[in-house]
Each structure stands twice: as C-alpha cells, then as structure tokens.
Design an enzyme around this catalytic site. Structure first.
Site, mmCIF file in Angstrom:
data_model
loop_
_atom_site.group_PDB
_atom_site.id
_atom_site.type_symbol
_atom_site.label_atom_id
_atom_site.label_comp_id
_atom_site.label_asym_id
_atom_site.label_seq_id
_atom_site.Cartn_x
_atom_site.Cartn_y
_atom_site.Cartn_z
ATOM 1 N N HIS A 1 42.620 -12.912 -19.226
ATOM 2 C CA HIS A 1 41.359 -13.256 -18.563
ATOM 3 C C HIS A 1 40.396 -13.769 -19.629
ATOM 4 O O HIS A 1 40.496 -13.399 -20.801
ATOM 5 C CB HIS A 1 40.810 -11.988 -17.901
ATOM 6 C CG HIS A 1 39.615 -12.179 -17.034
ATOM 7 N ND1 HIS A 1 38.344 -12.351 -17.541
ATOM 8 C CD2 HIS A 1 39.481 -12.183 -15.683
ATOM 9 C CE1 HIS A 1 37.487 -12.459 -16.545
ATOM 10 N NE2 HIS A 1 38.145 -12.368 -15.408
ATOM 11 N N CYS B 1 39.400 -17.238 -13.816
ATOM 12 C CA CYS B 1 38.992 -16.898 -15.183
ATOM 13 C C CYS B 1 40.203 -16.843 -16.108
ATOM 14 O O CYS B 1 40.301 -15.968 -16.975
ATOM 15 C CB CYS B 1 38.224 -15.581 -15.230
ATOM 16 S SG CYS B 1 36.630 -15.652 -14.404
ATOM 17 N N ASP C 1 43.830 -4.475 -21.856
ATOM 18 C CA ASP C 1 43.047 -4.789 -20.662
ATOM 19 C C ASP C 1 43.830 -4.254 -19.475
ATOM 20 O O ASP C 1 44.861 -4.818 -19.089
ATOM 21 C CB ASP C 1 42.846 -6.300 -20.550
ATOM 22 C CG ASP C 1 42.153 -6.720 -19.258
ATOM 23 O OD1 ASP C 1 41.896 -5.846 -18.396
ATOM 24 O OD2 ASP C 1 41.889 -7.922 -19.092
ATOM 25 N N LYS D 1 37.500 -2.886 -9.040
ATOM 26 C CA LYS D 1 38.860 -3.242 -8.632
ATOM 27 C C LYS D 1 39.639 -2.009 -8.191
ATOM 28 O O LYS D 1 40.727 -2.119 -7.632
ATOM 29 C CB LYS D 1 39.578 -3.943 -9.777
ATOM 30 C CG LYS D 1 38.912 -5.240 -10.227
ATOM 31 C CD LYS D 1 39.677 -5.879 -11.373
ATOM 32 C CE LYS D 1 38.872 -6.969 -12.065
ATOM 33 N NZ LYS D 1 38.511 -8.076 -11.179
ATOM 34 N N GLN E 1 43.732 -4.512 -13.858
ATOM 35 C CA GLN E 1 44.644 -4.534 -12.717
ATOM 36 C C GLN E 1 45.621 -3.366 -12.770
ATOM 37 O O GLN E 1 45.981 -2.788 -11.750
ATOM 38 C CB GLN E 1 45.423 -5.863 -12.685
ATOM 39 C CG GLN E 1 44.568 -7.101 -12.614
ATOM 40 C CD GLN E 1 43.773 -7.215 -11.330
ATOM 41 O OE1 GLN E 1 44.179 -6.730 -10.272
ATOM 42 N NE2 GLN E 1 42.619 -7.864 -11.402
#
Length: 420
Positions: free
Chosen positions: A137, A378, A214, A240, A217
C-alpha cells in the site's frame, strides 16, 4: 431451499457460524440502495460496524465520558479504565507480551510514519537499505521515500510473479549488509495475496535485520500472533476490523520502542517540563501525545470482542468459501480477468472487465445496490506491474453471502451488456 442456501445451511450446522444471524448484528445491512438490498463488498477499504461496537461507543459518550489519565474525578477514572482496558484487549488479540507494547495511533498509516520518523531517523543513514515489495500500500512506500529524500537511504523492492505471489528467492537476494529494515505487507489490500511473512521474518532475522509488518488485512482475515511471528513492529487499523475509524495500532517490541525518541510532543507524553528541559514518559505514553481517541478505543475493543466471539477460524472458513465461490462465479463472466491468481490469497477478488473502465464498472454495479471499490487501491506500482491503470475490487467480510456474489455477477453481466 436452493442449492446455495443448502450449502450455507450445512456450513452453519458444521461450524456453528450462521451468516444469516450475523447479518442481523449490522444495522446498515438492512437498508436499500437504489431500491435494491445493499450488497457491501468494499470491506478491504472499511468494514461495517456491528451494533455491539455502536452501543459500546454510545454508552461511553452517554454515561462515562471524560478525558483520560489526567483527571482525578470519577468520570475521568472510569474513562481511563475503559481506555486502558482497550489496550489490553488489543494486546491479547495479537498476543503481544505486554500491553505497553501497544501504541494507539490514528491508523496504520500514522503507525508506519511513526516508525519511519522515530526509529528510521535514529537508526538509518545514507546508503542504508530498506526492503519493501511490489505488493505494498502507498502507506508502506511513501514514508520510506520521504526518508530516502531526507537521509539518502536506498529503497529495494521485492518483485512478484505473474500470479501475484511474492518471489521469495528474489527477496533473499536483496538482503545485504546494508539492509537495516524489511517493511512488508502480510496480505495485499489490492489483490488479496498472502505473503510468506513468517519466512520473510526468519530470513531477515538470520541476518540481524528487524521487520515491520503491515497487518491491516491480515488481522481481520487471517489472524496474527506477534510472538509466533517474532516480528519487530506490526501495524493495523480498527476500521477494517469492524471498529471505528480514526484509531489504529503500532505494536513494537518493548526494547525497540524504549530506545525510540517521541514522534510528537505535547501533553500526556511527558513526566516533567521546564523551559530548559523536558523529561518524557516511558512506553507507550511517550508516543501518544495529546488527547487520544478515547471513544474510538472503546469501540475498537468492542469490535475485537465481537470477532473473537464469532471465532476467527469460523470467519476464515466462511470467507474462504466466499472467495472460492466468487472466483468460480466471476470467472464465468466473459472478458473478466482476475488480477492475483495465486492460491495463497484471502477474501479479495480484484479484476478488470474487457475495456470497461473500473470506475464505470463501479458505477453500474452500484445502481444494482452493489458496493465495490474501483481504482488503484493505493497500490499504483502493483497496478503498473500488471499493466492496468486500476481494477474493480470485491472484498468479502464476515457478513457476506453467496447470494451477494451472485448479485455482483449479475450486475457485471449488465455492465457488459451496456458497453457491448
């Protein structure tokens, strides 16, 4: 009952996960869009909120709200307990060793910027290397580019194969004596590919290189155990994970966070201030200047409690079924190309449809009540890697159904008819 309903009933009976009942917990799913039932397939951008989250935030605002940490009155004490309890909930959710390793931020973007600005400025010099991947991202690209412009560091990028999978052998080749950090996604937000993050971390640690993950998700769709992964930093956001916007998390090993200078200056992150000198608090408070997102933290904790009550294993199984069904169903639409076809993926189908612009796809399916994302998500470099300006993206959550996949497929066929 039709075949799809039978399959879903069998799934509910064998797992105890009944998506029909789950959907009742989300008020917004009861509404219509353009006289069609809402089909919300934009969960990778931001998931909807269950009533448990809404109620927890409302209760705090109506019964226990005050600023935290600095007050001695009852309301401040009550709010502080709720706020710090939320930190403990996050700690347990990702299995951090202690709650002081949990820093509340405005989101994952701020969390990465915090590491880049604090740890990066302290530990990186001209010529030092940071390794990222094509799957990132923008939030895990731009902060390192800014540091490159400021300090002259080198940014190396791990390539991906034609199916979207990370090329692990190429990653290993990029690691060198000048590599000082690996910053990589656990799961791509744009095409759903899951990286072999445990092996990424092991290979880096074999060379004494810290790793930032990261997990925006991954925490929602895969689950994360920071001690099992042994990652050095990990970031994710609440919105999220069925919680509110405006709050996220930086996890960092205590020994690393303790050596990092504050990211911002202000109230609540200090032990004492004179005009000559400021003494900072320990972790995590030294990174939480100013009034925090108190209401949002409580909502965040409620979202985690909600997900835990359903069971991450049950959610994963449900979403895997949806992904497999959507891959098959959308594959039947003429001219549709799925971007990211590796078996190692979760909960996202990103696609193009002939020469139809992704924004036109998004607009047409919206008229059928179906909400998907359209654009580069993104992740412009990854779109460039696959030779497209952008895609339409359907991303599934714990409340989606096979019937909603059918609604998307029908809307895409309608788009195809319109554009010939």
């Amino acid at each position: 009952m039709n075949e799809m309903g039978t399959i879903q009933s069998v799934h509910a009976a064998t797992t105890g996960y009944d998506v029909r009942e789950v959907r009742k917990d989300f008020p917004i799913l009861q509404r219509s869009i353009y006289n069609h039932p809402l089909v919300y397939l934009d969960n990778a951008a931001s998931a909807q909120k269950p009533k448990a989250v809404i109620d927890a935030m409302t209760k705090l605002m109506t019964e226990e709200y005050a600023n935290v940490h600095r007050g001695v009155h009852w309301l401040s004490s009550a709010a502080t307990k709720r706020f710090e309890a939320a930190r403990g909930t996050v700690q347990r959710f990702i299995n951090a060793r202690e709650d002081r390793e949990i820093v509340f931020t405005r989101g994952a973007t701020e969390a990465i910027n915090l590491v880049a600005s604090s740890w990066g400025r302290t530990n990186l010099s001209e010529g030092d290397e940071v390794v990222i991947s094509w799957l990132e991202h923008h939030a895990n690209i731009v902060p390192w580019q800014m540091l490159r412009q400021e300090k002259g560091i080198v940014l190396k990028v791990v390539p991906v194969a034609d199916d979207g999978s990370l090329m692990l052998e190429e990653y290993e080749k990029l690691l060198s004596e000048r590599t000082k950090l690996v910053a990589m996604t656990h799961m791509s937000n744009s095409i759903g590919i899951v990286t072999p993050i445990a092996e990424v971390i092991r290979l880096a640690h074999d060379r004494g290189i810290p790793v930032l993950v990261d997990a925006c998700q991954a925490v929602t769709h895969l689950g994360v155990d920071v001690q099992a992964l042994d990652c050095d930093f990990l970031v994710f956001s609440s919105h999220k994970l069925y919680g509110p916007t405006g709050i996220g998390v930086l996890y960092g090993k205590a020994e690393l966070l303790s050596e990092m200078p504050p990211y911002q200056g202000g109230g609540d992150m200090i032990s004492s201030v004179t005009f000559e000198e400021t003494v900072y608090k320990g972790i995590p408070q030294r990174f939480e200047a100013g009034t925090p997102a108190i209401i949002e933290a409580v909502g965040f904790a409620a979202a985690i409690d909600y997900v835990n009550a359903l069971g991450l294993e049950n959610i994963r199984a449900h979403e895997r079924d949806l992904l497999d069904y959507a891959t098959q169903r959308l594959g039947e639409v003429d001219g549709l190309r799925i971007i990211g076809t590796s078996a190692e993926k979760a909960s996202i189908v990103s696609f193009t449809l002939g020469d139809i612009h992704p924004h036109d796809i998004g607009t047409i399916v919206d008229r059928a009540g179906v909400a998907v994302r359209a654009g580069h998500h993104c992740a412009q470099p990854l779109m460039e890697r696959f030779g497209v300006a952008g895609t339409a993206r359907a991303s599934f959550g714990l409340y989606n159904t096979r019937e909603e996949v059918d609604a998307l497929a029908s809307a895409l066929q309608r788009a195809q008819e319109i554009f010939g």
